[in-house]
Design a protein around this motif. Structure first.
Motif, PDB file in Angstrom:
ATOM      1  N   ASN A  84       0.814  -1.212   0.000  1.00 39.45           N
ATOM      2  CA  ASN A  84       0.000   0.000   0.000  1.00 39.45           C
ATOM      3  C   ASN A  84       0.851   1.265   0.000  1.00 39.45           C
ATOM      4  OD1 ASN A  84      -2.581   0.997  -0.272  1.00 39.45           O
ATOM      5  ND2 ASN A  84      -2.836   1.312   1.918  1.00 39.45           N
ATOM      6  N   SER A 120      -1.524   4.443   0.915  1.00 39.39           N
ATOM      7  CA  SER A 120      -1.508   5.170   2.183  1.00 39.39           C
ATOM      8  C   SER A 120      -0.144   5.725   2.571  1.00 39.39           C
ATOM      9  CB  SER A 120      -2.040   4.270   3.309  1.00 39.39           C
ATOM     10  OG  SER A 120      -1.214   3.127   3.438  1.00 39.39           O
ATOM     11  N   SER A 163       2.609   9.836   5.267  1.00 44.85           N
ATOM     12  CA  SER A 163       1.273   9.323   4.975  1.00 44.85           C
ATOM     13  C   SER A 163       0.704  10.067   3.780  1.00 44.85           C
ATOM     14  CB  SER A 163       0.353   9.520   6.183  1.00 44.85           C
ATOM     15  OG  SER A 163       0.854   8.801   7.280  1.00 44.85           O
TER      16      SER A 163
END
Length: 165
Positions: A84, A120, A163
């Motif tokens: 991710n 993410s 992030s």
């Protein structure tokens, strides 16, 4: 400023800008030009950029002003088995145009890439002595993640992450 996907016809200009940027930031870090620019490294640069341009899973973007290449962005899958996540491989800006928002625009494209792909985490590596780049990434929300790998002049590359927005 216009930003577009890079193509094979951009290769010479990409290698030239990348070389000038490397001379600037490695030079500021104390590396002599003779260690930054060698025929072997020039061949590796050309091959690496061409492979990145041709790779379906990597994205290379050219920022231009009045048709002149002023910045580069390369991004794609992470170098590590992180899930991710996407890797910001490189942002380079013509040293004569530092401080004009080009790097920030290219960085914003990377963040949009994270969003559009539903990822993410962003990952990158920065040379320890490249204080300008380290400050840039810190201002843009990146933090050191404790990973390192060997770099030139006994100064490691430092891993950073942030992030997605």
């Amino acid at each position: 400023m216009d930003v577009r996907a890079a193509g094979p016809a951009d290769l010479d200009r990409i290698v030239d800008l990348h070389t000038r940027a490397r001379i600037a930031y490695y030079g500021e870090g104390g590396l002599p030009v003779g260690e930054i620019v060698t025929p072997e490294l020039a061949r590796e640069q050309r091959a690496g950029w061409m492979a990145a341009i041709d790779a379906p899973h990597k994205h290379v973007r050219c920022a231009t002003v009045d048709g002149v290449l002023v910045g580069l962005l390369a991004m794609g899958p992470p170098h590590t088995p992180e899930t991710n996540a996407a890797q910001l491989y490189q942002i380079h800006v013509d040293p004569d145009r530092w401080g004009r928002g080009i790097g920030g625009t290219l960085h914003g494209l990377f963040l949009r890439h994270l969003e559009t792909e539903g990822l993410s985490v962003g990952l990158l590596e920065v040379w320890e002595r490249n204080t300008r780049a380290r400050a840039f990434y810190t201002r843009h929300g990146w933090h050191l993640d404790g990973t390192t790998r060997p770099g030139p002049a006994d100064a490691p590359y430092l891993g950073m992450r942030r992030s997605a927005p």
